[in-house]
Design a protein around this motif. Structure first.
Motif, PDB file in Angstrom:
ATOM      1  N   ARG A  25       0.831  -1.211   0.000  1.00  0.00           N
ATOM      2  CA  ARG A  25       0.000   0.000   0.000  1.00  0.00           C
ATOM      3  C   ARG A  25       0.859   1.253   0.000  1.00  0.00           C
ATOM      4  O   ARG A  25       0.541   2.241  -0.658  1.00  0.00           O
ATOM      5  CB  ARG A  25      -0.907  -0.017   1.230  1.00  0.00           C
ATOM      6  CG  ARG A  25      -1.870   1.121   1.303  1.00  0.00           C
ATOM      7  CD  ARG A  25      -2.698   1.014   2.557  1.00  0.00           C
ATOM      8  NE  ARG A  25      -1.870   0.767   3.703  1.00  0.00           N
ATOM      9  CZ  ARG A  25      -1.758   1.590   4.745  1.00  0.00           C
ATOM     10  NH1 ARG A  25      -2.439   2.688   4.772  1.00  0.00           N
ATOM     11  NH2 ARG A  25      -0.979   1.297   5.745  1.00  0.00           N
ATOM     12  N   PHE A  30      -2.175   4.639  -3.077  1.00  0.00           N
ATOM     13  CA  PHE A  30      -3.318   3.795  -2.739  1.00  0.00           C
ATOM     14  C   PHE A  30      -4.596   4.599  -2.517  1.00  0.00           C
ATOM     15  O   PHE A  30      -5.648   4.285  -3.075  1.00  0.00           O
ATOM     16  CB  PHE A  30      -3.010   2.955  -1.495  1.00  0.00           C
ATOM     17  CG  PHE A  30      -4.161   2.100  -1.075  1.00  0.00           C
ATOM     18  CD1 PHE A  30      -4.447   0.946  -1.781  1.00  0.00           C
ATOM     19  CD2 PHE A  30      -4.965   2.449  -0.016  1.00  0.00           C
ATOM     20  CE1 PHE A  30      -5.517   0.144  -1.423  1.00  0.00           C
ATOM     21  CE2 PHE A  30      -6.032   1.672   0.347  1.00  0.00           C
ATOM     22  CZ  PHE A  30      -6.314   0.513  -0.348  1.00  0.00           C
ATOM     23  N   TRP A  79      -2.805   1.835  -8.864  1.00  0.00           N
ATOM     24  CA  TRP A  79      -2.411   0.782  -7.922  1.00  0.00           C
ATOM     25  C   TRP A  79      -1.398  -0.171  -8.522  1.00  0.00           C
ATOM     26  O   TRP A  79      -0.406  -0.503  -7.891  1.00  0.00           O
ATOM     27  CB  TRP A  79      -3.625  -0.041  -7.508  1.00  0.00           C
ATOM     28  CG  TRP A  79      -4.517   0.618  -6.522  1.00  0.00           C
ATOM     29  CD1 TRP A  79      -4.280   1.769  -5.819  1.00  0.00           C
ATOM     30  CD2 TRP A  79      -5.800   0.167  -6.124  1.00  0.00           C
ATOM     31  NE1 TRP A  79      -5.350   2.053  -5.027  1.00  0.00           N
ATOM     32  CE2 TRP A  79      -6.286   1.084  -5.185  1.00  0.00           C
ATOM     33  CE3 TRP A  79      -6.577  -0.923  -6.480  1.00  0.00           C
ATOM     34  CZ2 TRP A  79      -7.518   0.938  -4.590  1.00  0.00           C
ATOM     35  CZ3 TRP A  79      -7.807  -1.059  -5.879  1.00  0.00           C
ATOM     36  CH2 TRP A  79      -8.275  -0.145  -4.942  1.00  0.00           C
TER      37      TRP A  79
END
Length: 148
Positions: A25, A30, A79
């Motif tokens: 993350r 994120f 992402w």
């Protein structure tokens, strides 16, 4: 255990999984990607009514679905391909702003606001620079040799 040593507890699989999740993350934008996916899903879902209502709506619902899908793809690319964060951030902001005019006030303003914030977060994210390993101070540093 009588007279023996107690074995050290091994790290739990849950703790290992959580550390891996945090590392993943933190290595990408994120929260901006999450905001873009949520905004895109909201803009995309509003025109998806029952078939009878959608047939009455006609072609007006198609831009909403397409813009929502583009925003979801940009959030997912932030992402899974963070090297394209600049492009993803700019496109997310542009599509979210266009959705304000072309798609039910941008998902009743929620999709536009969250999309612009998410695109800004994606664009502004920078990866952490690796920490430089410095030489221990106990070792003397030699001056550079001069070329003659």
């Amino acid at each position: 255990m009588a007279g023996g040593t107690v074995p050290a507890p091994s790290p739990s699989p849950r703790r290992h999984w959580w550390a891996a999740w945090r590392r993943w993350r933190k290595g990408r934008p994120f929260w901006g990607g999450l905001a873009a996916v949520v905004a895109g899903a909201e803009i995309c879902a509003l025109p998806l009514a029952p078939l009878k209502i959608m047939l009455e709506q006609g072609i007006a619902g198609i831009p909403s679905v397409l813009m929502g899908l583009v925003m979801v793809v940009m959030g997912l690319s932030a992402w899974f391909a963070p090297q394209y964060r600049s492009l993803a951030g700019v496109l997310t902001v542009m599509v979210a702003t266009a959705a304000l005019v072309m798609s039910n006030l941008g998902g009743f303003l929620f999709g536009t606001v969250v999309g612009v914030i998410g695109g800004g977060l994606i664009f502004a994210w920078q990866p952490l620079a690796p920490e430089e390993v410095s030489a221990p101070e106990s070792e003397p540093r030699l001056p550079p040799k001069e070329l003659s």
